[in-house]
Design a protein around this motif. Structure first.
Motif, PDB file in Angstrom:
ATOM      1  N   ASP A   8       0.800  -1.195   0.217  1.00 34.36           N
ATOM      2  CA  ASP A   8       0.006   0.017  -0.110  1.00 34.36           C
ATOM      3  C   ASP A   8       0.906   1.361   0.012  1.00 34.36           C
ATOM      4  O   ASP A   8       2.097   1.271   0.078  1.00 34.36           O
ATOM      5  CB  ASP A   8      -0.824   0.055   1.227  1.00 34.36           C
ATOM      6  CG  ASP A   8      -0.315  -0.010   2.674  1.00 34.36           C
ATOM      7  OD1 ASP A   8       0.814   0.446   2.663  1.00 34.36           O
ATOM      8  OD2 ASP A   8      -0.579  -1.089   3.284  1.00 34.36           O
ATOM      9  N   HIS A  82     -16.562  -9.285   7.631  1.00 31.78           N
ATOM     10  CA  HIS A  82     -15.152  -9.637   7.213  1.00 31.78           C
ATOM     11  C   HIS A  82     -14.259 -10.261   8.327  1.00 31.78           C
ATOM     12  O   HIS A  82     -13.641 -11.335   8.354  1.00 31.78           O
ATOM     13  CB  HIS A  82     -14.380  -8.388   6.790  1.00 31.78           C
ATOM     14  CG  HIS A  82     -13.172  -8.594   6.571  1.00 31.78           C
ATOM     15  ND1 HIS A  82     -12.608  -9.338   5.238  1.00 31.78           N
ATOM     16  CD2 HIS A  82     -11.802  -8.309   6.967  1.00 31.78           C
ATOM     17  CE1 HIS A  82     -11.227  -9.423   5.404  1.00 31.78           C
ATOM     18  NE2 HIS A  82     -10.810  -8.625   6.328  1.00 31.78           N
ATOM     19  N   TYR A 249     -14.440   8.039   0.305  1.00 28.48           N
ATOM     20  CA  TYR A 249     -14.976   6.783  -0.054  1.00 28.48           C
ATOM     21  C   TYR A 249     -16.555   6.949   0.014  1.00 28.48           C
ATOM     22  O   TYR A 249     -17.236   5.972   0.397  1.00 28.48           O
ATOM     23  CB  TYR A 249     -14.612   5.702   1.068  1.00 28.48           C
ATOM     24  CG  TYR A 249     -13.139   5.250   0.884  1.00 28.48           C
ATOM     25  CD1 TYR A 249     -12.900   4.058  -0.022  1.00 28.48           C
ATOM     26  CD2 TYR A 249     -11.994   5.974   1.497  1.00 28.48           C
ATOM     27  CE1 TYR A 249     -11.668   3.589  -0.358  1.00 28.48           C
ATOM     28  CE2 TYR A 249     -11.079   5.265   1.155  1.00 28.48           C
ATOM     29  CZ  TYR A 249     -10.502   4.275   0.187  1.00 28.48           C
ATOM     30  OH  TYR A 249      -9.439   3.668   0.061  1.00 28.48           O
ATOM     31  N   GLY A 252     -18.684   4.633  -1.981  1.00 27.66           N
ATOM     32  CA  GLY A 252     -18.519   3.244  -1.519  1.00 27.66           C
ATOM     33  C   GLY A 252     -19.312   3.258  -0.348  1.00 27.66           C
ATOM     34  O   GLY A 252     -19.768   1.928   0.109  1.00 27.66           O
ATOM     35  N   THR A 253     -19.695   4.260   0.486  1.00 25.32           N
ATOM     36  CA  THR A 253     -20.321   4.008   1.914  1.00 25.32           C
ATOM     37  C   THR A 253     -21.806   4.559   1.884  1.00 25.32           C
ATOM     38  O   THR A 253     -22.551   4.227   2.863  1.00 25.32           O
ATOM     39  CB  THR A 253     -19.437   4.694   2.878  1.00 25.32           C
ATOM     40  OG1 THR A 253     -19.521   6.035   2.650  1.00 25.32           O
ATOM     41  CG2 THR A 253     -18.167   3.850   3.038  1.00 25.32           C
ATOM     42  N   THR A 300     -14.021   6.815  -4.028  1.00 29.80           N
ATOM     43  CA  THR A 300     -13.728   5.395  -4.437  1.00 29.80           C
ATOM     44  C   THR A 300     -14.886   4.523  -3.948  1.00 29.80           C
ATOM     45  O   THR A 300     -15.168   4.693  -2.876  1.00 29.80           O
ATOM     46  CB  THR A 300     -12.482   5.104  -3.714  1.00 29.80           C
ATOM     47  OG1 THR A 300     -11.363   6.043  -4.173  1.00 29.80           O
ATOM     48  CG2 THR A 300     -11.921   3.912  -4.118  1.00 29.80           C
ATOM     49  N   LYS A 301     -15.164   3.658  -4.957  1.00 28.36           N
ATOM     50  CA  LYS A 301     -16.167   2.865  -4.665  1.00 28.36           C
ATOM     51  C   LYS A 301     -15.864   1.460  -3.960  1.00 28.36           C
ATOM     52  O   LYS A 301     -16.644   0.901  -3.116  1.00 28.36           O
ATOM     53  CB  LYS A 301     -17.139   2.568  -5.867  1.00 28.36           C
ATOM     54  CG  LYS A 301     -17.881   3.870  -6.393  1.00 28.36           C
ATOM     55  CD  LYS A 301     -18.541   3.249  -7.657  1.00 28.36           C
ATOM     56  CE  LYS A 301     -19.551   4.389  -8.351  1.00 28.36           C
ATOM     57  NZ  LYS A 301     -20.298   4.146  -9.569  1.00 28.36           N
ATOM     58  N   ASP A 302     -14.511   1.354  -4.188  1.00 26.18           N
ATOM     59  CA  ASP A 302     -14.152  -0.040  -3.594  1.00 26.18           C
ATOM     60  C   ASP A 302     -13.593   0.178  -2.013  1.00 26.18           C
ATOM     61  O   ASP A 302     -12.382   0.958  -2.017  1.00 26.18           O
ATOM     62  CB  ASP A 302     -12.939  -0.406  -4.347  1.00 26.18           C
ATOM     63  CG  ASP A 302     -12.148  -1.555  -3.811  1.00 26.18           C
ATOM     64  OD1 ASP A 302     -12.680  -2.434  -2.864  1.00 26.18           O
ATOM     65  OD2 ASP A 302     -11.090  -2.122  -4.359  1.00 26.18           O
ATOM     66  N   ILE A 303     -14.265  -0.220  -1.058  1.00 27.53           N
ATOM     67  CA  ILE A 303     -13.921   0.202   0.341  1.00 27.53           C
ATOM     68  C   ILE A 303     -13.013  -0.915   0.780  1.00 27.53           C
ATOM     69  O   ILE A 303     -12.471  -0.899   1.909  1.00 27.53           O
ATOM     70  CB  ILE A 303     -15.092   0.156   1.311  1.00 27.53           C
ATOM     71  CG1 ILE A 303     -15.810  -1.071   1.195  1.00 27.53           C
ATOM     72  CG2 ILE A 303     -16.194   1.505   0.711  1.00 27.53           C
ATOM     73  CD1 ILE A 303     -16.895  -0.796   2.218  1.00 27.53           C
ATOM     74  N   SER A 304     -12.460  -1.877   0.015  1.00 30.46           N
ATOM     75  CA  SER A 304     -11.626  -2.726   0.515  1.00 30.46           C
ATOM     76  C   SER A 304     -10.263  -2.281   1.247  1.00 30.46           C
ATOM     77  O   SER A 304      -9.753  -2.904   2.190  1.00 30.46           O
ATOM     78  CB  SER A 304     -11.320  -3.870  -0.319  1.00 30.46           C
ATOM     79  OG  SER A 304     -10.493  -3.423  -1.475  1.00 30.46           O
ATOM     80  N   ASN A 308      -9.146  -3.187   5.028  1.00 31.13           N
ATOM     81  CA  ASN A 308      -7.798  -4.110   4.881  1.00 31.13           C
ATOM     82  C   ASN A 308      -6.982  -3.474   6.213  1.00 31.13           C
ATOM     83  O   ASN A 308      -6.292  -3.800   6.869  1.00 31.13           O
ATOM     84  CB  ASN A 308      -7.219  -4.053   3.843  1.00 31.13           C
ATOM     85  CG  ASN A 308      -7.561  -4.872   2.761  1.00 31.13           C
ATOM     86  OD1 ASN A 308      -8.300  -6.056   3.253  1.00 31.13           O
ATOM     87  ND2 ASN A 308      -7.280  -4.666   1.652  1.00 31.13           N
ATOM     88  N   ASP A 327      -6.298   7.222  -2.081  1.00 34.03           N
ATOM     89  CA  ASP A 327      -5.607   7.114  -3.442  1.00 34.03           C
ATOM     90  C   ASP A 327      -4.466   8.040  -3.486  1.00 34.03           C
ATOM     91  O   ASP A 327      -4.192   8.799  -2.419  1.00 34.03           O
ATOM     92  CB  ASP A 327      -6.632   7.431  -4.539  1.00 34.03           C
ATOM     93  CG  ASP A 327      -7.378   8.667  -4.529  1.00 34.03           C
ATOM     94  OD1 ASP A 327      -6.724   9.537  -3.888  1.00 34.03           O
ATOM     95  OD2 ASP A 327      -8.441   8.975  -5.065  1.00 34.03           O
TER      96      ASP A 327
END
Length: 350
Positions: A8, A82, A249, A252-253, A300-304, A308, A327
Motif C-alpha cells: 500500500d 469480514h 469513500y 462506496g459507503t 472511491t467505490k471500492d472500500i476494501s 484491510n 488514493d
C-alpha cells in the motif's frame, strides 16, 4: 505469527522517507568517515529491510474478540462480516439493533456463536454500560479480555459556518468525538486486560481542512487530538491506539446520498437569516450543494482498502499510529498539507 506482504501507499511513503533520510545522513557522515555510497547502502539495507519486516508481521487471530460500532451500514457492516469470516468473535454495535434495522437483521441472519449484534447508540452511556456487561458475559473462557475496540460510527454534514445550525455542530461533535470518549471509558478495563487495540476511523479531513465541511472537520481534528493523548496514556498499559485516515469513500459507503444532501440543503436555507441569504446568494449556495452532490459519485467505490487497514491495525505485530487508505491524489494532498507551507496548500487546492 503470520506474514502478510503489504503493497500500500503507507509502505511506499515510509520507504521513500527512509531513502531520503539515508541520502541526507550519508552525505553528512561521508565527511567524517567512509564514502557516501558505503553509508547509503548500509542505511538502505537496514532501513528498508526493517520497514518491510515491520509492515509484514501479523498476529494469529486465535480467540481474539472485537467490538465494532456503527455496523448498520457502510464500513462497519462490511467489517463485521469480514472479521467474523476471518475467525474473530465479533460484537457488532448497531444503532438500530433493537428496532430490527436492515444492517442488524443482515448480521443476525449470518448466525453462529461468534457474531453478536448488540444495541449501541455511541452517544448513550447506558448503551455502552449494557454492551460492556454483555461482552463480559460472552467472552470466551480462554480470552484475557476484549482484544479490539473499533470506533467506526460517525456522522457527517456540510455547509458554510454561517449556514449550519448549532444543533448540527453539536450532533457532529457528540457522535464523532464524545461517542469515542464514552467508548474508551467503558471498554478500557477490558482492553487493558488483553493489552489490546483501539482502532478509530477519523478522516483525511482530520489532517487537512476544506471549505463547507466545518462541522465534520472540527470533530475530526478534535478526535485526532483526543486519540493522540489516549495513545500516550495507554502505552504503559500495552494498549495500542491507531487511527484510520481514509480518503474519499463517499461513493462506496453512502454516507451522503441524494436524499440526505438535498434535505440538509433545504433545511439550511430555510433556517438562514435574511441577511445571510442576501450576503451569500442562492446561486453561490446552489454551487456548494452541487459540489457535495458530486462527491457522491467522484469518490472511491471500492472500500476494501479501508477494511484491510482496519484488519491490519488489529493484527499487525507493530501497529502503525496512522493508517491512510487513500488514493495517490489524497496521499499527496495530505503530505503537502502537513509538511509544506500553508500557502502552498491553499494555492494548489483551495
Amino acid at each position: 505469527m503470520q506474514v502478510k506482504i503489504r503493497t500500500d501507499l503507507d509502505l511506499l511513503q515510509r520507504c521513500l522517507m527512509i531513502i531520503l533520510w539515508s541520502a541526507v545522513t550519508s552525505y553528512i557522515l561521508s565527511f567524517l568517515k567512509w564514502d557516501f555510497h558505503t553509508w547509503n547502502q548500509m542505511f538502505l539495507v537496514v532501513g528498508l529491510g526493517a520497514s518491510l519486516v515491520q509492515s509484514s508481521l501479523q498476529l494469529d487471530i486465535e480467540d481474539k474478540s472485537v467490538l465494532i460500532t456503527g455496523c448498520d451500514t457502510g464500513f462497519g457492516l462490511v467489517l463485521a462480516k469480514h472479521l467474523h469470516a476471518l475467525g474473530f468473535k465479533v460484537f457488532a454495535g448497531c444503532l438500530l439493533a433493537d428496532s430490527d434495522g436492515a444492517g442488524a437483521t443482515e448480521l443476525r441472519s449470518i448466525g453462529g456463536p461468534d457474531l453478536h449484534v448488540i444495541q449501541l447508540d455511541v452517544t448513550k452511556s447506558e448503551d455502552w454500560s449494557n454492551a460492556s456487561v454483555y461482552i463480559k458475559e460472552h467472552l470466551s473462557t480462554a480470552s484475557a479480555g476484549l482484544w479490539g475496540l473499533v470506533n467506526n460510527a460517525g456522522w457527517a454534514t456540510f455547509g458554510d459556518v454561517e449556514w449550519v445550525s448549532m444543533s448540527n455542530f453539536n450532533k457532529a461533535m457528540n457522535i464523532n468525538v464524545n461517542g469515542v470518549i464514552l467508548g474508551a471509558k467503558h471498554m478500557l478495563p477490558l482492553l487493558r486486560k488483553s493489552k489490546g487495540r483501539i482502532v478509530t476511523i477519523t478522516s483525511g479531513l482530520g489532517r487537512f481542512a476544506v471549505p463547507t465541511r466545518s462541522p465534520y472537520v472540527a470533530s475530526k481534528y478534535a478526535l485526532e487530538g483526543f486519540l493522540d493523548c489516549l495513545r500516550y496514556e495507554m502505552k504503559s498499559f500495552g494498549v495500542s491506539v491507531s487511527l484510520l485516515e481514509p480518503g474519499n469513500y463517499i461513493a462506496g459507503t453512502n454516507i451522503f446520498n441524494e436524499k440526505f444532501v438535498m434535505s440538509q440543503a433545504e433545511l439550511m436555507w430555510s433556517e438562514m437569516s435574511d441577511e445571510v441569504k442576501q450576503v451569500y446568494g442562492k446561486d453561490y449556495f446552489n454551487k456548494k450543494v452541487e459540489v457535495m452532490r458530486s462527491y457522491m459519485n467522484n469518490g472511491t467505490k471500492d472500500i476494501s482498502p479501508v477494511i484491510n487497514s482496519y484488519t491490519d491495525a488489529l493484527l499487525d505485530v507493530f501497529p502503525q499510529v496512522r493508517y491512510q487508505p487513500m488514493d495517490l491524489y489524497f496521499k499527496v494532498r495530505c503530505i503537502i498539507a502537513t509538511h509544506m507551507p500553508e500557502k502552498v496548500y491553499e494555492i494548489l487546492y483551495l
